[in-house]
Design an enzyme around this catalytic site. Sequence first.
Site: not given
Ligand SMILES: *Cc1c(COP(=O)(O)O)cnc(C)c1O
Length: 398
Positions: A64, A117, A189
């Site tokens: 891990r 998101y 993000d």
């Molecule tokens: C899909 C997405 C996530 C989350 O990713 P996962 O791998 O599905 O958990 C986060 N931020 C954005 C902008 C996304 O499009």
Amino acid sequence: MTVQNQPKSKSETRLVHAGRNTKEQKGMINPPVWHASTVLFPTMADLEASASRRMNKGQINYGRVGTPTSYAFEDAVAELEGGYRAVVASSGLAAITTTLMTYAEIGAHFLITDSAYGPTRAYCDGVLKRLGVEVTYYDPLIGAGIKALMKSNTRLVYMESPGSLTFEVQDVPAIAAAARAGGAVSVIDNTWSAGLFFKPLAHGVDISVQAGTKYLVGHADAMMGVITSTEAEYKKLRTMAYMLGQCAGPDDIYFALRGMRTLAVRLQRHQESALKIARWLQKRPEVERILHPALPNDPGHALWKRDFTGSCGLFGVVLKHTSPQAVAAMLDGMSLFGMGFSWGGFESLVIPAHPETQRSAKPWHADGPLIRLHIGLEAVEDLLQDLEAGLNRLQAAP
Ligand SMILES: *Cc1c(COP(=O)(O)O)cnc(C)c1O
């Protein structure tokens, strides 16, 4: 082989060479996929020393904690994003929640963009607030005005640019600078740019998070998240990831690393096709407006042009006022565009989107329904035919 010490090498070159250790792999180009939980130590002293060094770079201690496969991926992403180091997580959302949890404490204040998101927002409302974090959503277009929302207890400022449903481009350098001046960390993000077309850390952001599930993996077959940061934040993030038990499966990590090798060519094609289709849609009578910052008339275009070097396959389409039945008639009959969550894979996707249900700081207004397209690697002509037939169904619907 490494290009880490060549500051001028381009992202495309880094994507090919980053995180590779060919010499240690008997000359083979790609790392082996290490499947591991237990790691054996020859002596008690070795075992105890390993435990005390667990958080150090490249430590092999327990599955891990990290393997040569996960370290290779983390090195590659850190190089792509221009960060100090990266930390892998089991999904994009897990990378986001781990990051938020790193700075969460009773009485802390977080500023979160209203364009975040949906599941990020759900975590803030459903978990962080319950733990005593004060959460304020802010207008994504606030720019340097965020200064007025900073409080003495503001610990974190969260951005998502462009917003993954509404595509507002944020003034990232201004917001990051205000966060830093106020003693808060800034987080973004960065999934839309895949770390290729935007380098948040070079614009003053402390932490860049990606859903590797999207373009890094690129083939809709693995879940993956990754957190890249400055040196100052890295240890806190790594420690929280350890405490939360964050890790990802070795095969999924390998898929993400493999996907990165072709990221630049895939994104180039996603970008070109999406722009062609967006321009075609702009001229259709059924379309009210396109949400795509690389189009010159988009409200976010100037900021996008200043900060980004490209765009991806994901954009929004606001349709003219029509009925839900007409939208369903369009979407239900698509033959190449699949309907489903996620994006970033090789295939084209469409979903209806409802940002108005998520906003609180700056309500989302549109005259008609919003659909979100992900343009895949199919031929543009074929995709246009599919869209044209779909828009005709929409028009013909009662
Ligand atoms: C899909 C997405 C996530 C989350 O990713 P996962 O791998 O599905 O958990 C986060 N931020 C954005 C902008 C996304 O499009």
